[in-house]
Design a protein around this motif. Structure first.
Motif, PDB file in Angstrom:
ATOM      1  N   SER A 155      -0.478  -0.397  -4.767  1.00 26.44           N
ATOM      2  CA  SER A 155      -1.877  -0.269  -4.837  1.00 26.44           C
ATOM      3  C   SER A 155      -2.235   0.649  -3.618  1.00 26.44           C
ATOM      4  CB  SER A 155      -2.645  -1.485  -5.247  1.00 26.44           C
ATOM      5  OG  SER A 155      -3.981  -0.872  -5.598  1.00 26.44           O
ATOM      6  N   GLN A 156      -3.635   0.729  -3.721  1.00 33.61           N
ATOM      7  CA  GLN A 156      -4.411   1.735  -2.492  1.00 33.61           C
ATOM      8  C   GLN A 156      -5.065   0.904  -1.419  1.00 33.61           C
ATOM      9  OE1 GLN A 156      -6.011   3.841  -6.539  1.00 33.61           O
ATOM     10  NE2 GLN A 156      -5.972   5.661  -4.447  1.00 33.61           N
ATOM     11  N   LYS A 172      -0.911   2.423   5.721  1.00 35.36           N
ATOM     12  CA  LYS A 172      -0.079   2.949   4.568  1.00 35.36           C
ATOM     13  C   LYS A 172       1.466   2.446   4.912  1.00 35.36           C
ATOM     14  CE  LYS A 172      -3.082   6.661   3.886  1.00 35.36           C
ATOM     15  NZ  LYS A 172      -3.525   8.197   4.258  1.00 35.36           N
ATOM     16  N   SER A 198      -5.670   0.464  -9.669  1.00 36.59           N
ATOM     17  CA  SER A 198      -6.046   1.813  -8.817  1.00 36.59           C
ATOM     18  C   SER A 198      -7.632   1.540  -8.274  1.00 36.59           C
ATOM     19  CB  SER A 198      -5.922   3.140  -9.747  1.00 36.59           C
ATOM     20  OG  SER A 198      -7.055   2.891 -10.571  1.00 36.59           O
ATOM     21  N   GLU A 199      -7.886   2.272  -7.387  1.00 40.30           N
ATOM     22  CA  GLU A 199      -9.405   2.209  -6.870  1.00 40.30           C
ATOM     23  C   GLU A 199     -10.350   2.682  -8.082  1.00 40.30           C
ATOM     24  OE1 GLU A 199      -8.276   3.573  -2.356  1.00 40.30           O
ATOM     25  OE2 GLU A 199      -9.377   4.995  -3.552  1.00 40.30           O
ATOM     26  N   ARG A 237      -0.964   6.694  -9.682  1.00 45.34           N
ATOM     27  CA  ARG A 237      -0.978   7.685  -8.732  1.00 45.34           C
ATOM     28  C   ARG A 237       0.249   8.056  -8.295  1.00 45.34           C
ATOM     29  NH1 ARG A 237      -5.243   7.014 -10.777  1.00 45.34           N
ATOM     30  NH2 ARG A 237      -7.232   6.501 -10.023  1.00 45.34           N
ATOM     31  N   CYS A 286       1.551   6.325  -5.291  1.00 44.41           N
ATOM     32  CA  CYS A 286       1.784   5.008  -5.216  1.00 44.41           C
ATOM     33  C   CYS A 286       3.482   4.800  -5.993  1.00 44.41           C
ATOM     34  CB  CYS A 286       0.928   4.283  -6.162  1.00 44.41           C
ATOM     35  SG  CYS A 286      -0.823   4.163  -5.427  1.00 44.41           S
ATOM     36  N   ARG A 291       0.767  -0.968   0.073  1.00 40.79           N
ATOM     37  CA  ARG A 291       0.031  -0.197   0.088  1.00 40.79           C
ATOM     38  C   ARG A 291       0.917   1.105  -0.041  1.00 40.79           C
ATOM     39  NH1 ARG A 291      -4.670   2.492   4.208  1.00 40.79           N
ATOM     40  NH2 ARG A 291      -5.228   4.268   2.791  1.00 40.79           N
ATOM     41  N   HIS A 292       0.577   2.328  -0.815  1.00 42.90           N
ATOM     42  CA  HIS A 292       1.414   3.357  -0.888  1.00 42.90           C
ATOM     43  C   HIS A 292       1.539   4.249   0.454  1.00 42.90           C
ATOM     44  CE1 HIS A 292      -1.884   6.359   0.135  1.00 42.90           C
ATOM     45  NE2 HIS A 292      -2.812   5.649  -0.669  1.00 42.90           N
TER      46      HIS A 292
END
Length: 297
Positions: free
Chosen positions: A228-229, A255, A199-200, A174, A177, A127-128
């Protein structure tokens, strides 16, 4: 658990006069994966590339509790020479190792290792890192960059993820990311491959297409890193665990965290839908809430 084709390493420790699997203690400012690679090198002389997470064992030694995390670790290079901790190393099949080791805890680790093929495909799903609050960013949210805390998290990932020998870096498109894994890509001398499906906004309109894309990445050569997110990763991990029959207590996604996913390669008859297309099957998932070492006390 150090391995090479057809055999695992078992070491004799003269201080205890026992046969054991390589293991050791964390140094100050060190993560568990970094300690695993360092201790293997110090005890055996072999540089290792980490694979799937095996298990955690707890026991008492000299009246004090000990907790040890084990990973599958493939030999990359090196040679054994007797040292202060280990005077002999033997490469033996798992069954022979189980008979040779002194402790039952080591036998349980060997059983965990033998439960799946040694050469599983691994993927690191990240996760970013922190990027401040969305409400405080005046521009396009896609362009929101990492905060100072996020850059520290990205630095931890840059140090930890290479322990699995990644060869490719993928990211949702992103800025936060891409920045999270840019350092890993730079150290590898590769670019960051953008993945709109992860991405979302790209994942939820067609979840199956997003899952298929993640499995395509996992099925490629080498070990990929994928960033990813938070709106995507828990669903991916939970869905793949359900399809693979892997029991999880939850799918946290802080995060700067990472999931270590291990897959059996594509097998006929297994798929994400009723089609006949086969895909890798998840067999193991381990969560790292942070890539930063624990503060020393």
């Amino acid at each position: 658990m150090l391995w090479r084709e057809g055999s695992v390493a078992v070491v004799h420790r003269p201080r205890y006069d026992d046969w054991s699997l390589p293991k050791g203690k964390l140094d100050d400012g060190e993560t568990v994966p970094a300690a695993a690679v360092r201790e293997v090198l110090e005890e055996t002389g072999f540089r290792a590339v980490l694979g799937r997470y095996l298990c955690q064992v707890s026991y008492r030694a000299f009246g004090r509790p000990k907790v040890v995390d084990y990973f599958s670790a493939r030999v990359e290079s090196g040679a054994f020479a007797p040292n202060d901790e280990v005077d002999e190393l033997r490469w033996v099949p798992v069954a022979e190792a189980s008979a040779l080791v002194t402790s039952d805890t080591d036998r349980s680790v060997l059983a965990a290792f033998a439960a799946e093929p040694a050469d599983l495909a691994t993927l690191l799903l990240v996760r970013h890192a922190k990027a401040g609050k969305r409400d405080n960013w005046p521009g396009d949210d896609d362009l929101r960059p990492l905060s100072s805390a996020g850059w520290r998290q990205a630095g931890g990932l840059r140090s930890m993820l290479p322990l699995w020998g990644p060869t490719r870096v993928h990211s949702a498109p992103r800025v936060r990311c891409v920045e999270t894994v840019q350092g890993v890509a730079e150290d590898l001398g590769v670019g960051v491959l953008l993945e709109p499906r992860l991405s979302e906004e790209g994942y939820w309109p067609d979840r199956e297409a997003g899952l298929v894309r993640l499995l395509e990445i996992a099925d490629g050569a080498g070990t990929p890193v994928v960033c990813s997110q938070g709106g995507v990763i828990p669903d991916i991990v939970a869905t793949l665990a359900d399809l693979g029959g892997v029991s999880l207590s939850g799918t946290p996604c802080k995060k700067g965290s990472a999931w270590l996913l291990a897959f059996r390669r594509a097998e006929p008859g297994w798929s994400t839908s009723d089609s006949h297309t086969s895909w890798p099957r998840l067999v193991s998932a381990h969560y790292f809430p942070t890539a930063l070492p624990k503060p020393t006390t």
